[in-house]
Design a protein around this motif. Structure first.
Motif, PDB file in Angstrom:
ATOM      1  N   SER A 188      59.061 -17.027  21.518  1.00 50.35           N
ATOM      2  CA  SER A 188      58.533 -18.212  22.182  1.00 50.35           C
ATOM      3  C   SER A 188      59.367 -18.543  23.413  1.00 50.35           C
ATOM      4  O   SER A 188      60.531 -18.133  23.528  1.00 50.35           O
ATOM      5  N   ASP A 189      58.775 -19.318  24.320  1.00 48.19           N
ATOM      6  CA  ASP A 189      59.529 -19.812  25.465  1.00 48.19           C
ATOM      7  C   ASP A 189      60.244 -21.122  25.149  1.00 48.19           C
ATOM      8  O   ASP A 189      60.885 -21.706  26.020  1.00 48.19           O
ATOM      9  N   ARG A 190      60.170 -21.569  23.896  1.00 46.98           N
ATOM     10  CA  ARG A 190      60.818 -22.810  23.478  1.00 46.98           C
ATOM     11  C   ARG A 190      62.126 -22.506  22.762  1.00 46.98           C
ATOM     12  O   ARG A 190      62.267 -21.477  22.089  1.00 46.98           O
TER      13      ARG A 190
ATOM     14  N   GLU B 290      49.824 -24.863  17.057  1.00 43.63           N
ATOM     15  CA  GLU B 290      49.975 -24.659  18.491  1.00 43.63           C
ATOM     16  C   GLU B 290      49.720 -23.200  18.870  1.00 43.63           C
ATOM     17  O   GLU B 290      49.098 -22.912  19.905  1.00 43.63           O
TER      18      GLU B 290
ATOM     19  N   SER C  94      46.999 -21.647  21.407  1.00 39.89           N
ATOM     20  CA  SER C  94      47.381 -20.764  22.511  1.00 39.89           C
ATOM     21  C   SER C  94      46.636 -19.440  22.441  1.00 39.89           C
ATOM     22  O   SER C  94      46.204 -18.899  23.474  1.00 39.89           O
TER      23      SER C  94
ATOM     24  N   CYS D 185      53.689 -19.477  24.170  1.00 41.94           N
ATOM     25  CA  CYS D 185      54.215 -20.212  25.310  1.00 41.94           C
ATOM     26  C   CYS D 185      53.221 -21.281  25.742  1.00 41.94           C
ATOM     27  O   CYS D 185      52.123 -21.399  25.184  1.00 41.94           O
ATOM     28  N   ASP D 186      53.603 -22.046  26.737  1.00 41.96           N
ATOM     29  CA  ASP D 186      52.781 -23.139  27.240  1.00 41.96           C
ATOM     30  C   ASP D 186      51.465 -22.609  27.811  1.00 41.96           C
ATOM     31  O   ASP D 186      51.448 -21.597  28.520  1.00 41.96           O
TER      32      ASP D 186
ATOM     33  N   ARG E 196      51.398 -21.691  31.459  1.00 41.77           N
ATOM     34  CA  ARG E 196      52.021 -20.401  31.779  1.00 41.77           C
ATOM     35  C   ARG E 196      51.035 -19.262  31.516  1.00 41.77           C
ATOM     36  O   ARG E 196      50.966 -18.288  32.276  1.00 41.77           O
TER      37      ARG E 196
END
Length: 394
Positions: A44-46, A302, A306, A376-377, A380
């Protein structure tokens, strides 16, 4: 004899024959380039949730910097036993070993049951580490490919059973699967388990994505597991990790569920591989298990959103063929040029500053596809799809 006349220094043949990571090869091509949107790695980007980071910080403040038992500290093993019991039925601490990462757990599981001259079968496409590990030990690996149909990736169970001949030492199954997102059904697991029981074949079940499962009815439900069906002292080894469901990729913490009779030998292998996992990291794992269930359920929701967002956006691009996978955190799809996916992905990095993983990284069965990690978001993801669309138009 001069230094130039010295014999060539090289690793042993089994190591030299290992496939290098094509994912890393593409990533290396992107290092130094500005503004690359990278979706090639499986993370993840988190950052890791604060309550997990705080537990590790508190452990460090308490001085938890010493060696631990090979199999892990008792509080974490007990917590893992409760967690596995809740998901898959009664499991005692004596069946749990803590490892320094999920990949270390996979290597340890392979070392436990396979060696030189043994025959191992793997369901592919598959994360390359799993296919190469038995080869390090001198075993041979035969693959049984999934195939992509109108409803996504499916397994020919008859072909797999025919390949699992008497004398086969172990079967490697990753479900939910990296890279395809395929999820093995409980019925197929039972059929395969019964067959392996008859022939004394070990099953190494890589289930690190088991919580990242998206049933059609929208429920939050872990994927079917061999641990649901097999007794804890059968020839089934469950492999798992904190990396995906708790966003702990950099922490390098995993675990194994193994028959109790193997624990003594497993402890020796851990000693000779890594000795033990860091105590402050194990304390973070305890916090993840005790406090993290609501977080995991939110994360799965989430990721489902996504996934749907990315599949919807990609499906609008000309000549892109994509289907929503039922598990994991990747979309494995085809597009023009993917018949040579490594070259395609290198071009995408250089020309579109878009980083995807080539399907060939997951074996020849993956050629013709590329992998996109959607953890990711959504903004993005949209930016990445826009770059891909512009590149295809050119």
């Amino acid at each position: 004899m001069t230094m130039n006349d010295s014999p060539q220094v090289a690793a042993r043949e089994a190591v030299r024959a290992l496939r290098p990571s094509q994912i890393r090869e593409v990533a290396n091509a992107g290092f130094g380039l500005p503004d690359v949107l990278a979706f090639w790695f499986g993370e993840s980007d988190r950052v890791t949730p604060a309550f997990i980071r705080e537990a590790a910080a508190a452990a460090l403040a308490d001085g938890a910097t010493f060696y631990s038992p090979n199999l892990g500290i008792t509080p974490l093993r007990e917590e893992l036993a409760r967690y596995v019991s809740r998901l898959h039925g009664p499991t005692r601490m004596e069946h749990i070993a803590v490892t320094s990462s999920g990949v270390s757990a996979l290597m340890l599981a392979t070392q436990l049951v396979a060696g030189a001259g043994d025959r191992v079968v793997a369901v592919t496409p598959l994360w390359p580490n799993l296919v190469e590990m038995p080869k390090i030990l001198g075993a041979t690996v035969e693959t049984v490919p999934l195939h992509c149909g109108k409803d996504g990736w499916v397994l020919d169970v008859g072909r797999l059973l025919a390949t699992l001949t008497p004398g086969t030492r172990a079967l490697l199954v990753n479900s939910p699967n990296n890279p395809t997102g395929w999820v093995m059904s409980r019925e197929d697991q039972q059929t395969v388990l019964d067959h392996c029981r008859r022939h004394g074949i070990w099953i190494i079940a890589d289930e690190v994505y088991e919580r990242l499962h998206y049933p059609p009815d929208g429920r939050v439900s872990n994927a079917p597991s061999f641990l649901d069906l097999a007794g804890r002292d059968e020839r089934v080894i469950g492999v798992n990790s904190f990396s995906k469901a708790w966003l702990m990729t950099g922490w390098r913490l995993g675990w194994l569920v193994v028959p109790e009779s193997l624990m003594g030998d497993l402890g020796k292998l851990i000693e000779y591989n890594t000795s033990c996992a860091p105590v402050f990291v194990q304390r973070a794992g305890i916090a993840a298990l005790r406090e993290g269930e609501a977080f995991v359920e939110q994360l799965v929701g989430e990721l489902r959103a996504s996934r749907d967002h990315l599949v919807g956006a990609l499906s609008k691009l000309p000549e892109v063929e994509v289907k929503a996978p039922p598990g994991a955190m990747y979309v494995f799809f085809s597009l023009p040029g993917a018949g040579e996916s490594l070259a395609l992905c290198k071009r995408l990095v250089q020309e579109a500053h878009l980083g995807l993983a080539p399907g060939s990284a997951f074996g020849p069965e993956g050629e013709g596809y590329v992998r996109w990690c959607y953890a990711c978001d959504p903004a993005r993801l949209d930016a990445g799809v826009e770059r891909l669309g512009d590149w295809l138009a050119r």
